[in-house]
Scaffold this active site. Structure first.
Site: not given
Length: 252
Positions: A19, A127, A114-115, A200
């Site tokens: 990000r 998602h 994760k996960h 999550d």
């Protein structure tokens, strides 16, 4: 674990999920997907990647990174994990993910494995909908759980629980993140983990298609999670937990 500061967190794995590094407003070092590190097989590369990422994150005030990815890529058709994983060898993933975590934490940035219990063997995407694993617990202990058990044994501070359903273990279609069987019985009691468990994102459709924000929040606490990441509706999730405490459904 002692809380000294608020967590300021980010998804910064290197490669496709970065990000900060992917934002043109930040002039920081770019790191490849972890698949390339795994292919190289050099453990110091994983440490250096974590250390490099942690160095620029800590400089911007972040003290928690939702990395490393400890999923074992046993299904080559898996797209949601794909090149984010160190590879298909469970021990390699275990060693690489721990090295990356060590690199992060040497800069003061907490790592989050994760996960849990692993998404690399599935062919769906939490998602956008339901994802299920048909492995038994014994089968998971031979592949997907190896990196997480290594992380637990090595002193991991935080683990993120995925929304993957594990019906061969839980006996139902409850996502791992909301299942007391997966979080309390397996991760805490069987595997011996006593650190922080965070869900999550609760905005994912694997959760929102089946549960309201307040219902998911209460289920997560009941399952044994410590932190709830990104509820679909924060106010409803917050009030749901308050109401559950008042009703005695969960203890204060």
């Amino acid at each position: 674990v002692t809380f000294k500061d608020l967590y300021v967190s980010v998804y910064e794995e290197g490669g496709s999920v970065s990000r900060v590094a992917a934002n043109k407003n930040f002039d920081v070092e770019k790191f490849d997907d972890m698949a390339s590190v795994g292919e190289g097989g050099n453990l110091p590369d994983a440490y250096n990647g974590g250390n490099g990422i942690g160095s620029y994150l800590s400089g911007y005030g972040f003290n928690l990174d939702f990395a490393p990815v400890a999923d074992v890529l046993t299904n080559p058709d898996n797209k949601v994990i794909g090149k984010r994983s160190f590879g298909s060898d469970p021990q390699l993933v275990a060693d690489m993910s721990w090295q990356m975590a060590s690199g992060l934490q040497d800069t003061g940035v907490t790592a989050c494995f994760k996960h849990f219990p692993g998404q690399g063997g599935t062919d769906g995407d939490t998602h956008t909908g339901t994802v299920s694993s048909d492995e038994t617990l014994d089968e998971m202990k031979q592949d997907m759980l190896i990196p997480f058990q290594n992380a637990v044994d090595s002193g991991a501070l935080m683990i993120m629980a995925s929304h993957v359903e594990c019906p061969q273990i839980t006996g139902d279609d409850t996502p791992a993140s909301l299942s007391s069987v997966m979080i309390t019985d397996v991760l805490r009691n069987d595997m011996g983990y006593n650190g922080i468990v965070i869900t999550d994102s609760l905005q994912m459709q694997a959760v929102t298609d089946k549960y309201s924000p307040d219902e998911a929040a209460v289920m997560a606490i009941q399952a044994g999670d410590d932190m709830l990441l990104m509820p679909q509706d924060y106010d409803k999730a917050y009030q749901g937990i308050i109401d559950a405490v008042k009703a005695g459904t969960i203890t204060e």
